[in-house]
Write a protein that holds these residues in place. Structure first.
Motif, PDB file in Angstrom:
ATOM      1  N   VAL A 241      31.798  23.114  -2.957  1.00 43.13           N
ATOM      2  CA  VAL A 241      30.543  23.071  -3.696  1.00 43.13           C
ATOM      3  C   VAL A 241      30.446  21.710  -4.385  1.00 43.13           C
ATOM      4  CG1 VAL A 241      29.176  24.074  -5.565  1.00 43.13           C
ATOM      5  CG2 VAL A 241      30.530  25.550  -4.076  1.00 43.13           C
ATOM      6  N   TYR A 242      29.393  20.965  -4.115  1.00 45.25           N
ATOM      7  CA  TYR A 242      29.233  19.640  -4.697  1.00 45.25           C
ATOM      8  C   TYR A 242      28.431  19.722  -5.995  1.00 45.25           C
ATOM      9  CZ  TYR A 242      30.403  18.478   0.117  1.00 45.25           C
ATOM     10  OH  TYR A 242      31.006  18.411   1.341  1.00 45.25           O
ATOM     11  N   LYS A 243      28.868  18.954  -6.991  1.00 49.60           N
ATOM     12  CA  LYS A 243      28.191  18.966  -8.282  1.00 49.60           C
ATOM     13  C   LYS A 243      26.905  18.138  -8.254  1.00 49.60           C
ATOM     14  CE  LYS A 243      32.471  19.561 -10.930  1.00 49.60           C
ATOM     15  NZ  LYS A 243      33.374  18.963 -11.953  1.00 49.60           N
ATOM     16  N   ASN A 244      26.914  17.035  -7.525  1.00 48.58           N
ATOM     17  CA  ASN A 244      25.744  16.161  -7.487  1.00 48.58           C
ATOM     18  C   ASN A 244      25.777  15.336  -6.205  1.00 48.58           C
ATOM     19  OD1 ASN A 244      27.511  13.852  -8.033  1.00 48.58           O
ATOM     20  ND2 ASN A 244      27.585  14.669 -10.138  1.00 48.58           N
ATOM     21  N   SER A 245      24.743  14.528  -6.018  1.00 45.21           N
ATOM     22  CA  SER A 245      24.620  13.744  -4.791  1.00 45.21           C
ATOM     23  C   SER A 245      25.669  12.644  -4.698  1.00 45.21           C
ATOM     24  CB  SER A 245      23.215  13.141  -4.704  1.00 45.21           C
ATOM     25  OG  SER A 245      22.936  12.353  -5.844  1.00 45.21           O
ATOM     26  N   VAL A 246      26.096  12.096  -5.853  1.00 44.73           N
ATOM     27  CA  VAL A 246      27.121  11.047  -5.839  1.00 44.73           C
ATOM     28  C   VAL A 246      28.449  11.607  -5.325  1.00 44.73           C
ATOM     29  CG1 VAL A 246      28.462   9.443  -7.254  1.00 44.73           C
ATOM     30  CG2 VAL A 246      26.017   9.752  -7.696  1.00 44.73           C
ATOM     31  N   GLU A 247      28.832  12.782  -5.814  1.00 43.85           N
ATOM     32  CA  GLU A 247      30.065  13.425  -5.348  1.00 43.85           C
ATOM     33  C   GLU A 247      29.992  13.727  -3.862  1.00 43.85           C
ATOM     34  OE1 GLU A 247      32.616  17.552  -5.976  1.00 43.85           O
ATOM     35  OE2 GLU A 247      31.122  16.961  -7.471  1.00 43.85           O
ATOM     36  N   THR A 248      28.837  14.172  -3.416  1.00 43.48           N
ATOM     37  CA  THR A 248      28.652  14.470  -1.995  1.00 43.48           C
ATOM     38  C   THR A 248      28.815  13.213  -1.157  1.00 43.48           C
ATOM     39  OG1 THR A 248      27.035  16.156  -2.645  1.00 43.48           O
ATOM     40  CG2 THR A 248      27.130  15.566  -0.322  1.00 43.48           C
ATOM     41  N   ALA A 249      28.208  12.118  -1.599  1.00 42.20           N
ATOM     42  CA  ALA A 249      28.293  10.858  -0.864  1.00 42.20           C
ATOM     43  C   ALA A 249      29.733  10.365  -0.793  1.00 42.20           C
ATOM     44  CB  ALA A 249      27.411   9.810  -1.532  1.00 42.20           C
ATOM     45  N   ARG A 250      30.474  10.489  -1.897  1.00 36.73           N
ATOM     46  CA  ARG A 250      31.873  10.062  -1.907  1.00 36.73           C
ATOM     47  C   ARG A 250      32.704  10.895  -0.939  1.00 36.73           C
ATOM     48  NH1 ARG A 250      32.671   9.514  -8.477  1.00 36.73           N
ATOM     49  NH2 ARG A 250      31.652   7.461  -8.710  1.00 36.73           N
ATOM     50  N   TYR A 251      32.449  12.196  -0.908  1.00 41.26           N
ATOM     51  CA  TYR A 251      33.187  13.085  -0.016  1.00 41.26           C
ATOM     52  C   TYR A 251      32.918  12.713   1.444  1.00 41.26           C
ATOM     53  CZ  TYR A 251      34.734  17.389   2.253  1.00 41.26           C
ATOM     54  OH  TYR A 251      35.360  18.296   3.070  1.00 41.26           O
ATOM     55  N   ILE A 252      31.667  12.462   1.791  1.00 39.94           N
ATOM     56  CA  ILE A 252      31.320  12.082   3.161  1.00 39.94           C
ATOM     57  C   ILE A 252      31.986  10.762   3.523  1.00 39.94           C
ATOM     58  CG2 ILE A 252      29.410  11.401   4.686  1.00 39.94           C
ATOM     59  CD1 ILE A 252      27.630  13.314   3.079  1.00 39.94           C
ATOM     60  N   TRP A 253      31.996   9.805   2.584  1.00 41.11           N
ATOM     61  CA  TRP A 253      32.597   8.501   2.844  1.00 41.11           C
ATOM     62  C   TRP A 253      34.101   8.626   3.085  1.00 41.11           C
ATOM     63  CZ3 TRP A 253      31.096   3.639   3.834  1.00 41.11           C
ATOM     64  CH2 TRP A 253      32.054   2.623   3.696  1.00 41.11           C
ATOM     65  N   ARG A 254      34.780   9.449   2.260  1.00 40.80           N
ATOM     66  CA  ARG A 254      36.219   9.611   2.422  1.00 40.80           C
ATOM     67  C   ARG A 254      36.571  10.302   3.737  1.00 40.80           C
ATOM     68  NH1 ARG A 254      36.052  11.196  -3.127  1.00 40.80           N
ATOM     69  NH2 ARG A 254      36.185  13.375  -2.442  1.00 40.80           N
ATOM     70  N   HIS A 256      34.507  10.734   6.570  1.00 39.77           N
ATOM     71  CA  HIS A 256      33.906  10.261   7.813  1.00 39.77           C
ATOM     72  C   HIS A 256      33.524   8.785   7.810  1.00 39.77           C
ATOM     73  CE1 HIS A 256      33.637  14.527   8.796  1.00 39.77           C
ATOM     74  NE2 HIS A 256      33.002  14.724   7.648  1.00 39.77           N
ATOM     75  N   GLY A 257      33.641   8.114   6.642  1.00 39.94           N
ATOM     76  CA  GLY A 257      33.271   6.710   6.586  1.00 39.94           C
ATOM     77  C   GLY A 257      31.766   6.509   6.685  1.00 39.94           C
ATOM     78  N   LEU A 258      31.368   5.265   6.988  1.00 41.68           N
ATOM     79  CA  LEU A 258      29.938   4.948   7.084  1.00 41.68           C
ATOM     80  C   LEU A 258      29.246   5.767   8.168  1.00 41.68           C
ATOM     81  CD1 LEU A 258      27.591   3.126   6.158  1.00 41.68           C
ATOM     82  CD2 LEU A 258      28.325   1.470   7.894  1.00 41.68           C
ATOM     83  N   ARG A 259      29.966   6.023   9.248  1.00 42.52           N
ATOM     84  CA  ARG A 259      29.379   6.787  10.358  1.00 42.52           C
ATOM     85  C   ARG A 259      28.939   8.182   9.915  1.00 42.52           C
ATOM     86  NH1 ARG A 259      31.460  10.362  14.110  1.00 42.52           N
ATOM     87  NH2 ARG A 259      30.422  10.355  16.140  1.00 42.52           N
ATOM     88  N   GLY A 260      29.625   8.734   8.905  1.00 38.63           N
ATOM     89  CA  GLY A 260      29.280  10.073   8.452  1.00 38.63           C
ATOM     90  C   GLY A 260      27.872  10.192   7.902  1.00 38.63           C
ATOM     91  N   PHE A 261      27.315   9.076   7.432  1.00 43.13           N
ATOM     92  CA  PHE A 261      25.965   9.105   6.885  1.00 43.13           C
ATOM     93  C   PHE A 261      24.892   9.018   7.967  1.00 43.13           C
ATOM     94  CE2 PHE A 261      28.530   7.536   3.346  1.00 43.13           C
ATOM     95  CZ  PHE A 261      28.082   8.350   2.314  1.00 43.13           C
TER      96      PHE A 261
END
Length: 293
Positions: A241-254, A256-261
């Motif tokens: 469960v993500y608290k906010n969009s910043v946490e979500t973005a950090r999780y995706i980056w860790r 999957h990297g840039l490709r994850g976006f």
């Protein structure tokens, strides 16, 4: 026979007649566009949130079509349109408000004595997109969860999960979409004056949709992950469960990297380009049919 003159009130965005007709035209345009690309929309959502059943299809262009084939084989044609009824319920007011709001913002922002600048067109489109999101976001959450086979939420607050990145993403998406369409429509007409209006609307709408999709896609990925988060079961899609969009973005980056976006962007192009073409073309046709163009 001389053409029947159109009442002046029909061409005045400030009039109630113009407002409700642009509302209807926008809603019809949105429903027509979404119906054309509903199967691709389902696959894109599954890819964005890394559904285990379809993860092996990710990473290749033809994987999109293989995923469509698998869904059709397992669930039939209805599987490709799962959640589409909720989509239509959401998309009519969303598109209706967006197009109607754009017409109103155009009247407030655009200069009367000269051609509007790209910045003015971008601002009007962004404001129209954000306005529509405020009114229809809970219906979007329900649609995504139905398409993703996870329970519909019961907490009112959870219906706005992922709302912030949606607004952030809508600003460039709607802004670039409307600005691109308006600019391209005039440029294509100047370069190819012999083209029919329908052809101009289709081409300008498709190109504008592709550009706006590229600009706003990372925010869409963040939003999807937040909308389907918090589910933990045997074939869980997203237990965190993500608290906010910043946490979500950090999780995706860790993870999957840039490709994850940009996972699923190829589907985005396949979906948004024809969707934008149909949307703008249908809207212009409805405006003519309702005598407000």
């Amino acid at each position: 026979m001389a053409p029947v003159p159109v009442p002046a009130t029909n061409r005045d965005p400030r009039s109630w007649d113009y407002a409700w007709k642009s509302f209807v035209a926008g809603g019809v345009a949105g429903c027509a566009a979404k119906s054309v690309v509903a199967p691709l929309d389902r696959v894109k959502i599954l890819f964005q949130a890394h559904s285990p059943a379809y993860a092996h299809h990710q990473g290749s262009f033809f994987g999109v079509f293989r995923a469509v084939r698998d869904i059709h084989s397992s669930h039939g044609a209805r599987g490709l349109f799962q959640g589409h009824s909720a989509t239509l319920i959401r998309i009519f007011p969303y598109a209706a408000v967006k197009f109607m709001a754009y017409e109103q913002y155009k009247h407030l922002i655009f200069p009367v004595d000269r051609r509007p600048t790209p910045v003015q067109q971008l601002l009007a489109g962004s404001l129209a997109g954000v306005t529509s999101v405020f009114f229809t976001y809970p219906l979007e959450v329900v649609r995504v969860r139905l398409a993703f086979n996870v329970p519909v939420l019961s907490n009112l607050r959870n219906f706005y999960r992922g709302f912030t990145p949606t607004v952030y993403g809508m600003i460039p998406y709607a802004g670039v979409s409307f600005m691109g369409y308006e600019r391209l429509k005039h440029q294509i007409h100047e370069i190819s004056p012999d083209w029919s209006p329908s052809r101009v609307h289709l081409v300008a709408g498709g190109l504008a949709g592709a550009v706006s999709q590229t600009v706003s896609y990372p925010w869409e990925v963040i939003r999807r992950r937040m909308q389907v988060s918090g589910q933990f079961h045997a074939d869980s899609y997203e237990a965190k469960v993500y608290k906010n969009s910043v946490e979500t973005a950090r999780y995706i980056w860790r993870r999957h990297g840039l490709r994850g976006f940009f996972i699923g962007l190829s589907i985005g192009y396949l979906k948004v380009t024809p969707m934008s073409m149909v949307s703008f073309w249908t809207y212009e046709a409805c405006k003519q049919f309702l005598h407000i163009e």
